[in-house]
Design a protein around this motif. Structure first.
Motif, mmCIF file in Angstrom:
data_model
loop_
_atom_site.group_PDB
_atom_site.id
_atom_site.type_symbol
_atom_site.label_atom_id
_atom_site.label_comp_id
_atom_site.label_asym_id
_atom_site.label_seq_id
_atom_site.Cartn_x
_atom_site.Cartn_y
_atom_site.Cartn_z
ATOM 1 N N ALA A 18 81.511 -13.870 25.852
ATOM 2 C CA ALA A 18 82.936 -13.708 25.570
ATOM 3 C C ALA A 18 83.207 -12.820 24.357
ATOM 4 C CB ALA A 18 83.592 -15.075 25.388
ATOM 5 N N PRO A 19 82.497 -12.997 23.210
ATOM 6 C CA PRO A 19 82.776 -12.125 22.070
ATOM 7 C C PRO A 19 82.524 -10.642 22.377
ATOM 8 C CG PRO A 19 81.523 -14.041 21.356
ATOM 9 C CD PRO A 19 81.515 -14.046 22.845
ATOM 10 N N VAL A 20 81.460 -10.368 23.147
ATOM 11 C CA VAL A 20 81.155 -8.981 23.517
ATOM 12 C C VAL A 20 82.237 -8.445 24.445
ATOM 13 C CG1 VAL A 20 79.500 -7.483 24.693
ATOM 14 C CG2 VAL A 20 78.684 -9.333 23.216
ATOM 15 N N ARG A 21 82.680 -9.259 25.388
ATOM 16 C CA ARG A 21 83.701 -8.844 26.342
ATOM 17 C C ARG A 21 85.004 -8.475 25.619
ATOM 18 N NH1 ARG A 21 83.491 -9.776 31.614
ATOM 19 N NH2 ARG A 21 82.078 -11.554 31.439
ATOM 20 N N LEU A 22 85.396 -9.308 24.654
ATOM 21 C CA LEU A 22 86.640 -9.054 23.923
ATOM 22 C C LEU A 22 86.505 -7.855 22.991
ATOM 23 C CD1 LEU A 22 87.761 -12.715 23.100
ATOM 24 C CD2 LEU A 22 88.526 -11.228 24.961
ATOM 25 N N TYR A 47 100.169 -19.730 13.589
ATOM 26 C CA TYR A 47 99.601 -18.480 13.100
ATOM 27 C C TYR A 47 98.815 -17.768 14.195
ATOM 28 C CZ TYR A 47 95.231 -21.145 12.587
ATOM 29 O OH TYR A 47 94.116 -21.917 12.827
ATOM 30 N N LEU A 48 98.539 -16.487 13.926
ATOM 31 C CA LEU A 48 97.721 -15.669 14.807
ATOM 32 C C LEU A 48 96.391 -15.391 14.123
ATOM 33 C CD1 LEU A 48 100.416 -13.112 16.031
ATOM 34 C CD2 LEU A 48 99.352 -14.911 17.406
ATOM 35 N N LYS A 49 95.313 -15.586 14.865
ATOM 36 C CA LYS A 49 93.969 -15.416 14.324
ATOM 37 C C LYS A 49 93.266 -14.278 15.051
ATOM 38 C CE LYS A 49 89.508 -17.791 13.997
ATOM 39 N NZ LYS A 49 88.768 -19.028 14.331
ATOM 40 N N PRO A 50 92.783 -13.252 14.324
ATOM 41 C CA PRO A 50 92.033 -12.170 14.993
ATOM 42 C C PRO A 50 90.756 -12.710 15.635
ATOM 43 C CG PRO A 50 92.703 -11.519 12.768
ATOM 44 C CD PRO A 50 92.968 -12.988 12.881
ATOM 45 N N VAL A 51 90.550 -12.372 16.899
ATOM 46 C CA VAL A 51 89.318 -12.771 17.585
ATOM 47 C C VAL A 51 88.455 -11.558 17.923
ATOM 48 C CG1 VAL A 51 90.233 -14.924 18.512
ATOM 49 C CG2 VAL A 51 90.529 -12.812 19.814
ATOM 50 N N ALA A 52 89.058 -10.377 17.908
ATOM 51 C CA ALA A 52 88.313 -9.127 18.099
ATOM 52 C C ALA A 52 89.161 -8.014 17.503
ATOM 53 C CB ALA A 52 88.037 -8.857 19.573
ATOM 54 N N MET A 53 88.494 -7.039 16.869
ATOM 55 C CA MET A 53 89.265 -5.965 16.237
ATOM 56 C C MET A 53 88.372 -4.745 16.054
ATOM 57 S SD MET A 53 89.480 -7.224 12.251
ATOM 58 C CE MET A 53 88.043 -7.027 11.164
ATOM 59 N N GLN A 54 89.015 -3.617 15.885
ATOM 60 C CA GLN A 54 88.326 -2.385 15.526
ATOM 61 C C GLN A 54 89.257 -1.571 14.637
ATOM 62 O OE1 GLN A 54 86.064 -0.486 18.540
ATOM 63 N NE2 GLN A 54 86.173 1.542 17.615
ATOM 64 N N GLY A 55 88.682 -1.080 13.525
ATOM 65 C CA GLY A 55 89.447 -0.222 12.644
ATOM 66 C C GLY A 55 89.986 -0.886 11.398
ATOM 67 N N ARG A 160 88.278 -17.515 29.196
ATOM 68 C CA ARG A 160 88.664 -18.933 29.182
ATOM 69 C C ARG A 160 87.981 -19.678 30.329
ATOM 70 N NH1 ARG A 160 94.912 -20.881 29.284
ATOM 71 N NH2 ARG A 160 94.751 -20.452 27.054
ATOM 72 N N LEU A 161 87.956 -19.080 31.518
ATOM 73 C CA LEU A 161 87.315 -19.736 32.658
ATOM 74 C C LEU A 161 85.821 -19.947 32.421
ATOM 75 C CD1 LEU A 161 89.055 -17.897 35.646
ATOM 76 C CD2 LEU A 161 89.331 -20.298 34.986
ATOM 77 N N GLU A 162 85.178 -18.951 31.838
ATOM 78 C CA GLU A 162 83.743 -19.088 31.534
ATOM 79 C C GLU A 162 83.505 -20.218 30.547
ATOM 80 O OE1 GLU A 162 82.346 -14.431 32.204
ATOM 81 O OE2 GLU A 162 83.010 -15.114 30.237
ATOM 82 N N ARG A 163 84.400 -20.322 29.561
ATOM 83 C CA ARG A 163 84.270 -21.424 28.602
ATOM 84 C C ARG A 163 84.477 -22.769 29.276
ATOM 85 N NH1 ARG A 163 89.306 -22.321 25.306
ATOM 86 N NH2 ARG A 163 89.666 -23.562 27.183
#
Length: 537
Positions: A18-22, A47-55, A160-163
């Motif tokens: 999942a982390p790689v996919r996101l 609140y909003l929490k970053p789960v994946a980002m670039q830049g 989510r389904l994989e989890r």
């Protein structure tokens, strides 16, 4: 024609963590739209929490963006359509000063758009795109983002389904639904290997009824781990009751733990239940359990053995069903040998001992935690934006953190206040400088203390302070470009080599002369690259 839909569809049918996919998702969006940053944020409570980002700067991954405190995020979350902000918008961007692709002088974000994301009719979070150059995004960009929204949401839904499938494969027989590990909001932040290993153990032992003893230095956040364990346990619907054993006066400890009846002692005007009864069916967290008086330890042991408490002033026992989670920063095994802690109670509490790693062993987490505390201080003190100077980031990573996460939190709070005392304006993008952290003097003190530790007078006639590092003293080495960490490692390496030479390669004698445990010396030497096995350096 853009190839992004093809790439996203290919990812949907490819088996990926999942982390790689996101992360691939945000990277592909970055390539498609250009700009300076793409961030995928998951909604958690308010609140909003970053789960994946670039830049963005790495520390941004640890930030929690309270929606009410960020008008642009609030606007995005209030709409089901993509939202684009004009380059001259008066609304501050949550990523002002945080983009990686910016000059040394931090700049505000000049172009921004975003879109809320929904799964099964419920808001999951948002995707944001930012750029330093005005005009990067236009009406066509909005339309493309809307077009891709179905694929973006499909990728998130697949994660989510994989989890959920993993949870089903590990399903348990109890009828009460419980939080899965990824949903437990315990406040623990980090991605380091050391932390993830502890969390995996915690997730497994949470399902049992075993007592757990959390071990670790002060400031590592043991209470957060106890909260996570309770949230993931079958007792999560029942209370988690906290008690600080170090703050219990011996005269009141028995009443506080087990309760009392009216008239049991002077001032007992009515019956009062103790913490054990309050935690019935749930979890009792005994923080700093090593500080309990011996007289109370015996009574605590009786409760753990029989599951019965007896209120002070009565002979009538009361049955309780409580799971014990204890924590200490003391070496309880040593206290047992010294007669300061009961051996039978120690064995009862330490059925599953779980060491919590100190912050210095979680180097990957330091900036994430720093970003989290920085955002807290930004809101608390009313700053538009707070960021780190590169030198400040480097100092945070090099520091030893004897006070662990608690010390990091306090250091950043002081630094934010220091920024105001230096004349920083709350309306500007404020960059925290290294000397505002107050760690330079502490580092120098630590270095001086290390180099002045008493050493055997026969180590070739040299004290640690006189030990030469490639022809230079420690102070000269630091001035010639080595970091403090590198200089300390050089000092340690030279001392160990000198001790081994003096004692004909006998590790036990060398360890004794250096005043350290032999096994610890082997580990340190291995870390410093001095030996391939226990036999030779």
């Amino acid at each position: 024609m853009t190839v992004l839909p093809t790439i996203l569809l290919a990812d949907l049918v490819t088996e990926l963590p999942a982390p790689v996919r996101l992360q691939r998702l945000v990277s592909n969006l970055m390539a498609e739209f250009g700009g300076g940053a793409v961030v995928l944020l998951q909604k958690q409570q308010d609140y909003l929490k970053p789960v994946a980002m670039q830049g963005l700067a790495r520390e941004a991954l640890g930030r929690h963006f309270v929606v009410a405190h960020h008008p642009r995020l609030a606007t995005i979350m209030a709409s089901r359509q993509p939202v684009r902000f004009a380059p001259d918008s008066s609304l501050a961007d949550p990523y002002d000063g945080l983009l990686d692709a910016q000059p040394e002088q931090p700049l505000a974000v000049h172009d921004c758009m975003g879109m809320s994301l929904y799964l099964e009719g419920e808001c999951w979070g948002a995707i944001t795109l930012d750029a330093l150059e005005a005009g990067t995004f236009d009406a066509a960009s909005e339309a493309r983002l809307q077009h891709y929204s179905f694929l973006i949401e499909a990728i998130i839904r697949l994660c989510r389904l994989e989890r959920d499938n993993r949870v089903l494969r590990q399903s348990r027989s109890d009828s009460e639904p419980r939080l899965v590990a990824s949903q437990a909001d315990s406040g623990i932040i980090g991605q380091s290997k050391a932390l993830q290993q502890v969390l995996r153990q915690l997730d497994v032992v949470a399902d049992s009824e075993l007592p757990v003893l959390l071990l670790g230095e002060t400031g590592t956040g043991k209470e957060l781990f106890a909260r996570r364990l309770h949230q993931l346990s079958p007792r999560s619907k029942k209370p988690l009751v906290y008690i600080n054993c170090a703050a219990l006066p011996e005269t009141l400890a028995e009443s506080e733990l087990f309760g009392h009846v009216k008239g049991a002692f002077s001032g007992a005007g009515q019956d009062r239940a103790g913490r054990f009864e309050a935690a019935d069916g749930g979890t009792l967290f005994l923080d700093e359990v090593g500080e309990l008086p011996l007289s109370i330890q015996a009574k605590l042991l009786r409760v753990l053995q029989n599951g019965e408490v007896q209120r002070l002033g009565t002979d009538k026992p009361c049955q309780v069903n409580v799971r014990i989670v204890a924590a200490t920063n003391r070496q309880l095994a040593e206290r047992v040998q010294q007669g300061e802690f009961r051996a039978d109670l120690y064995h009862r509490l330490s059925v599953y001992p779980l060491p919590i790693p100190p912050l210095r062993e979680r180097e990957l987490d330091i900036l994430l935690l720093a970003g989290h505390f920085l955002e807290q201080n930004r809101v608390r003190l009313g700053f538009r934006s707070l960021r780190f100077a590169p030198e400040a980031e480097q100092l945070l990573l090099q520091y030893h953190w004897p006070g662990n996460v608690r010390e990091l939190e306090h250091v950043l709070s002081r630094a934010a206040i220091q920024a105001l005392s230096q004349g920083a304006s709350r309306q500007d993008i404020v960059t925290l400088q290294a000397d505002w952290l107050g760690l330079a003097d502490t580092q120098q003190t630590a270095a001086t203390a290390l180099t002045e530790v008493a050493a055997p007078a026969d180590l070739n006639g040299l004290t640690p302070k006189q030990t030469v590092l490639n022809g230079l003293t420690l102070e000269q080495t630091v001035l010639n470009g080595l970091t403090l960490k590198q200089a300390l490692q050089c000092t340690q390496r030279q001392l160990i080599q000198a001790a081994l030479q003096q004692h004909q390669q006998c590790w036990a004698d060398a360890a004794r002369s250096l005043g350290v445990d032999a096994s610890n010396l082997h580990k340190l030497a291995q870390k410093l690259g001095l030996k391939a096995n226990r036999g030779q350096p």
